[in-house]
Design an enzyme around this catalytic site. Structure first.
Site, PDB file in Angstrom:
ATOM      1  N   LYS A 198      -4.722 -14.103   4.464  1.00  6.21           N
ATOM      2  CA  LYS A 198      -5.644 -13.922   5.332  1.00  6.21           C
ATOM      3  C   LYS A 198      -4.873 -15.034   6.407  1.00  6.21           C
ATOM      4  O   LYS A 198      -3.952 -16.372   5.747  1.00  6.21           O
ATOM      5  CB  LYS A 198      -6.452 -14.992   4.293  1.00  6.21           C
ATOM      6  N   ASP A 253     -11.018 -10.686  11.522  1.00  6.40           N
ATOM      7  CA  ASP A 253     -12.321 -10.983  11.174  1.00  6.40           C
ATOM      8  C   ASP A 253     -13.552 -11.901  11.922  1.00  6.40           C
ATOM      9  O   ASP A 253     -12.870 -11.608  12.650  1.00  6.40           O
ATOM     10  CB  ASP A 253     -11.421 -12.267   9.819  1.00  6.40           C
TER      11      ASP A 253
HETATM   12  N1  GLU Z   1     -10.830  -9.486   7.436  1.00  5.94           N
HETATM   13  C1  GLU Z   1     -11.496  -8.631   6.978  1.00  5.94           C
HETATM   14  C2  GLU Z   1     -11.974  -8.593   5.499  1.00  5.94           C
HETATM   15  O1  GLU Z   1     -12.338  -9.605   4.939  1.00  5.94           O
HETATM   16  C3  GLU Z   1     -10.897  -6.763   7.101  1.00  5.94           C
HETATM   17  C4  GLU Z   1      -9.498  -7.051   7.005  1.00  5.94           C
HETATM   18  C5  GLU Z   1      -8.036  -6.718   7.326  1.00  5.94           C
HETATM   19  O2  GLU Z   1      -8.435  -5.494   7.861  1.00  5.94           O
HETATM   20  O3  GLU Z   1      -6.832  -6.578   7.197  1.00  5.94           O
HETATM   21  O4  GLU Z   1     -11.447  -7.581   4.405  1.00  5.94           O
END
Ligand code: GLU
Length: 448
Positions: A129, A169
């Site tokens: 992340k 996100d």
């Molecule tokens: N931010 C999204 C999550 O919390 C998607 C992450 C992604 O698609 O890599 O899962």
């Protein structure tokens, strides 16, 4: 609630000491560790290999300066993060969050959750992340672009289709992914589609990615209700937030026969007893990038409650889709008292531990985020699949895959909860199922 045994308490104490002040990270770790007692009892090699201690320590953490010029010509400095948490199942995968509340602890909680969520999807993706404390609110398109370019000028060296694949996100949507991709392409001189997901449809993006988190969450709730011989049909639903996740949760819940009567943003709550007008919400949020208060200017019958608490609105299904810890014990008690029977988490870790306890003790069907909102990242993995094969799939085909993945996640979580003697405890089911696959891969890869 399962208790910590001595071994797990010791591991948790160590996590607290090594990561002082990172409250959200502690919370995410605590919730997972609480589920793992029975697993350790069965698998001593996980104890000897210190698998849990290794999972709690990110493989790599990158913190960097992001300098940029605002429209007045003033220098602005933000902090960028990428936490590459675990790559035992595939390249690091997880979104970027641009929000003033972002700090290392927030990114670590999100990255930690992502490991297990990504494992649950069954797709070959590790967990990571990133993000920045940059506040996009009130910034011009040019400012957003300059910020994204500066952010990527550092981050690009850590990314790659086989290394680390960010997505969006909070605060990062299609527009930001476009600016980030453009800068990556320019610096590397490579059209490497698979390095980012959530791309535009004409340049490597996947149909259904925009809708995926919300649709997936609605499917998960449908599956939970099915085990109770119930359905979404005719249910009154409340969805917090009004961003990407909330919008497409409302869309699919409505399609499945539910009525969403309220949504919100950080300023207030909109209540529309007739059912929310989704086209209007899409226009306000997606096109005009405005505030949800504007809804009441178009629909006089709707009520805008400035600073209101959305969880006080009676509903049968609650879908927290805004942000972490937005629903506490008191909110959970109010929901239960007003007849709430199911909760599907579209946001990441939106319910506090006390809130979770209230739902579980009241027999509410509670779908924790790492299972219920896995549809977004799962569809990112489908986007990577299409990029790798230079193919693009139809909406129907892609949505069918998403639906199958969500049904698979639900089933796996449910079966695990049964196997471990707590049928319907999706927290336990998701944590153990997600953990097992990662832990087995880590054992196979040796001490690295
Ligand atoms: N931010 C999204 C999550 O919390 C998607 C992450 C992604 O698609 O890599 O899962």
């Amino acid at each position: 609630m399962p208790q910590f045994n001595e071994k797990l308490s010791e591991i948790y104490e160590e996590v607290l000491k090594r990561n002082a002040g990172e409250g959200e990270f502690h919370q995410a770790v605590h919730e997972v560790l609480e589920s793992l007692g029975p697993v350790l009892a069965k698998r001593p090699e996980f104890v000897h290999g210190k698998i849990i201690q290794r999972i709690c320590e990110p493989e790599r953490q990158i913190i960097f300066r992001v300098p940029w010029l605002d429209d007045k010509g003033d220098v602005q400095i933000n902090r960028g993060f990428r936490v590459e948490f675990n790559s035992s199942l595939g390249p690091y995968k997880g979104g970027l969050r641009f929000h003033p509340s972002v700090n290392l602890g927030i990114i670590k909680f999100l990255g930690f959750e992502q490991i297990f969520k990504n494992s649950l999807t069954g797709m070959p993706i590790g967990g990571g992340k990133g993000g920045s404390d940059f506040d996009p609110k009130g910034r011009s398109e040019n400012e957003i672009m300059r910020f994204c370019q500066s952010f990527m000028t550092e981050l690009y060296r850590h990314l790659g289709e086989y290394t680390d694949v960010p997505a969006g996100d909070i605060g990062v949507g299609g527009r930001e992914i476009g600016f980030l991709f453009g800068q990556y392409k320019r610096i590397t001189n490579r059209y490497e589609s698979g390095v980012l997901t959530g791309k535009g449809l004409s340049w490597g993006g996947s149909l259904v990615r925009t809708e995926a988190t919300g649709y997936g969450c609605a499917y998960f709730v449908r599956e939970m209700l099915k085990t109770r011989k119930d359905s979404i049909e005719g249910k009154t639903c409340v969805v917090s937030g009004s961003g990407n996740v909330a919008i497409y949760t409302i869309e699919k819940i409505t399609e499945l026969g539910g009525t969403c009567v309220a949504c919100s943003d950080s300023n207030g709550v909109i209540y529309d007893g007739k059912g929310l007008d989704l086209d209007l919400i899409k226009k306000i949020k997606e096109v005009d990038r405005g505030r949800i208060a504007e809804y009441a200017e178009h629909h006089k019958h709707a009520k805008y409650i400035a600073g209101g608490n959305i969880w006080e609105i009676p509903c049968e299904v609650a879908l927290p889709s805004a942000t972490q810890n937005e629903l506490n014990g008191k909110d959970a008690r109010a929901l239960v008292k007003n007849g709430c029977i199911a909760v599907g988490e579209g946001a990441n870790m939106p319910t506090t531990p006390e809130g979770v306890k209230v739902f579980q003790e009241s027999g509410v069907a509670y779908g924790p985020s790492k299972a219920a909102n896995a549809g977004g990242v799962a569809t990112s993995a489908l986007e990577m699949q299409q990029n790798a094969s230079r193919d693009s799939w139809s909406f129907e085909f892609t949505e069918q895959k998403l639906e199958q993945i969500m049904m698979g996640i639900h089933q796996a979580c449910y079966e695990t909860s049964e196997e471990y003697g707590a049928p319907g405890n999706y927290v336990m089911g998701a944590n153990i199922t997600g953990f097992m696959k990662v832990a087995n891969a880590m054992v196979a890869h040796g001490l690295i």
